[in-house]
Design a protein around this motif. Structure first.
Motif, PDB file in Angstrom:
ATOM      1  N   HIS A   1      12.586 -40.794 -12.017  1.00 44.43           N
ATOM      2  CA  HIS A   1      12.329 -42.107 -11.427  1.00 44.43           C
ATOM      3  C   HIS A   1      13.095 -42.167 -10.118  1.00 44.43           C
ATOM      4  O   HIS A   1      14.315 -42.005 -10.097  1.00 44.43           O
ATOM      5  CB  HIS A   1      12.796 -43.212 -12.371  1.00 44.43           C
TER       6      HIS A   1
ATOM      7  N   GLY B   1       5.588 -51.512  -6.615  1.00 41.06           N
ATOM      8  CA  GLY B   1       6.568 -52.347  -5.942  1.00 41.06           C
ATOM      9  C   GLY B   1       5.949 -53.614  -5.401  1.00 41.06           C
ATOM     10  O   GLY B   1       4.723 -53.733  -5.283  1.00 41.06           O
TER      11      GLY B   1
ATOM     12  N   SER C   1      11.474 -52.889  -2.222  1.00 48.60           N
ATOM     13  CA  SER C   1      11.744 -51.637  -2.922  1.00 48.60           C
ATOM     14  C   SER C   1      10.482 -51.127  -3.593  1.00 48.60           C
ATOM     15  O   SER C   1       9.582 -51.902  -3.948  1.00 48.60           O
ATOM     16  CB  SER C   1      12.860 -51.812  -3.957  1.00 48.60           C
TER      17      SER C   1
ATOM     18  N   LEU D   1      13.966 -44.470  -6.710  1.00 48.05           N
ATOM     19  CA  LEU D   1      13.950 -45.825  -6.167  1.00 48.05           C
ATOM     20  C   LEU D   1      14.172 -45.767  -4.665  1.00 48.05           C
ATOM     21  O   LEU D   1      15.220 -45.312  -4.195  1.00 48.05           O
ATOM     22  CB  LEU D   1      15.038 -46.673  -6.823  1.00 48.05           C
ATOM     23  N   TYR D   2      13.180 -46.234  -3.912  1.00 46.60           N
ATOM     24  CA  TYR D   2      13.259 -46.312  -2.456  1.00 46.60           C
ATOM     25  C   TYR D   2      13.342 -47.777  -2.038  1.00 46.60           C
ATOM     26  O   TYR D   2      12.697 -48.637  -2.644  1.00 46.60           O
ATOM     27  CB  TYR D   2      12.036 -45.665  -1.804  1.00 46.60           C
ATOM     28  N   SER D   3      14.124 -48.062  -1.014  1.00 50.18           N
ATOM     29  CA  SER D   3      14.262 -49.435  -0.545  1.00 50.18           C
ATOM     30  C   SER D   3      14.561 -49.455   0.942  1.00 50.18           C
ATOM     31  O   SER D   3      15.122 -48.500   1.489  1.00 50.18           O
ATOM     32  CB  SER D   3      15.379 -50.145  -1.314  1.00 50.18           C
TER      33      SER D   3
ATOM     34  N   SER E   1       9.402 -48.232  -6.683  1.00 51.54           N
ATOM     35  CA  SER E   1       9.770 -47.263  -7.709  1.00 51.54           C
ATOM     36  C   SER E   1       8.678 -46.202  -7.801  1.00 51.54           C
ATOM     37  O   SER E   1       7.488 -46.542  -7.854  1.00 51.54           O
ATOM     38  CB  SER E   1       9.936 -47.939  -9.066  1.00 51.54           C
TER      39      SER E   1
END
Length: 310
Positions: free
Chosen positions: A241, A289, A250, A243-245, A252
């Motif tokens: 998994h 997201g 954000s 997570l980019y933000s 996932s």
């Protein structure tokens, strides 16, 4: 002549620069207001064709925040926060508490207030108005590209507390709205107002995992501008998994093994949340997201296996 042109350019740019500075100064008041004020009121959430109503209680005791949100519509449920501990109570489930840290706050407004300095956003002042009987100043935090949503906030003029927050699409249309229909400022909720309805004590049951910086085996080499990898979490069978933000929005990304013969793709949407998935060569990729459809599509299409240094 050059000096004249330069002076003229500065005169033209000055209003925009001042407006941005004024907007930033208003946004800087949001955090202290959300963290430091006593208030209670009724909050309405309009999203995905649904209207949910919540009763909100917030109190500060010597720097320690206490908060309780109680659903007034739909199934009985509530969220109670005491410092960094959060308890979620819903029908059919035992109360569960999590150590959420500063990232666990219920209100998006705190993160939005810091977005003016983030890549992909610009802030500007709007007009004055009234929300729930209080004078407010409108502030807009607009997306500068198609990869993220924008926001419009109505801030109470005396305190800077957000009384309404709209989520905006690329055309400036409201796609979600959170607003107080009534609110009492500087009115301290009682201990009874803040107490959970369940008899269980508020205690930590599980800590939310964080594996930022660990090798993942998968990644998105060129995410949309402003987005970066914030955390990774391993999943069974070499899955992951990610997570980019961008500091506010954000996405996932889940990479998991599936049956080898599966091939295809799918799109899903629920309100402002979009999801994109692909099945190929024994793997499933899912990106999800609260971002525009093009953003999750970009993440899902560009996930790649990356070498892990051993």
């Amino acid at each position: 002549m050059k000096r004249f042109l330069l002076t003229a350019a500065l005169v033209l740019l000055a209003p925009a620069a001042l407006a941005a500075a004024d907007a930033a100064s208003w946004l800087a008041r949001v955090g202290p207001a959300l963290r430091g004020l006593d208030y209670q009121g009724t909050l309405v959430v309009v999203a995905d064709g649904r209207v949910d109503t919540l009763r909100v209680f917030h109190r500060v005791d010597g720097g320690r925040e206490r908060e309780r949100l109680v659903a007034l519509s739909g199934p009985p449920r509530e969220v109670i926060r005491d410092g960094s501990r959060v308890m979620c109570i819903g029908t059919g489930d035992a109360p569960v508490a999590y150590d959420m840290g500063q990232a666990g706050r219920w209100s998006e407004a705190l993160a939005i207030s810091e977005a003016a300095g983030l890549a992909g956003y610009r802030a500007r002042l709007g007009g004055a108005g009234r929300v729930a009987g209080h004078a407010v100043q409108r502030v807009e935090v607009l997306a500068t590209d198609p990869w993220r949503y924008g926001y419009r906030l109505w801030l109470e003029t005396r305190t800077g507390l957000p009384l309404r927050v709209d989520l905006l699409d690329g055309r400036g249309r409201t796609i979600e709205q959170v607003a107080f229909t009534d609110i009492s400022l500087d009115q301290r909720p009682s201990d009874a107002d803040l107490a959970p309805s369940a008899p269980a004590e508020l205690e930590q049951v599980s800590a939310l995992p964080s594996h930022a910086g660990e090798p993942a085996g998968w990644g998105v080499p060129a995410p949309p501008a402003g987005f970066r990898l914030r955390a990774t979490r391993p999943l069974p069978d070499d899955g992951v998994h990610l997570l980019y933000s961008d500091g506010l929005a954000s996405v996932s990304v889940y990479v998991e093994r599936v049956g080898g013969g599966l091939r295809g793709d799918a799109r899903r949407q629920r309100g402002a949340v979009h999801a994109r998935s692909f099945w190929l060569d024994g793997w499933q990729v899912l990106a999800i997201g609260k971002v525009p459809a093009a953003t999750v599509d970009r993440f899902a299409r560009t996930v790649r296996a990356v070498p892990v240094d051993g």
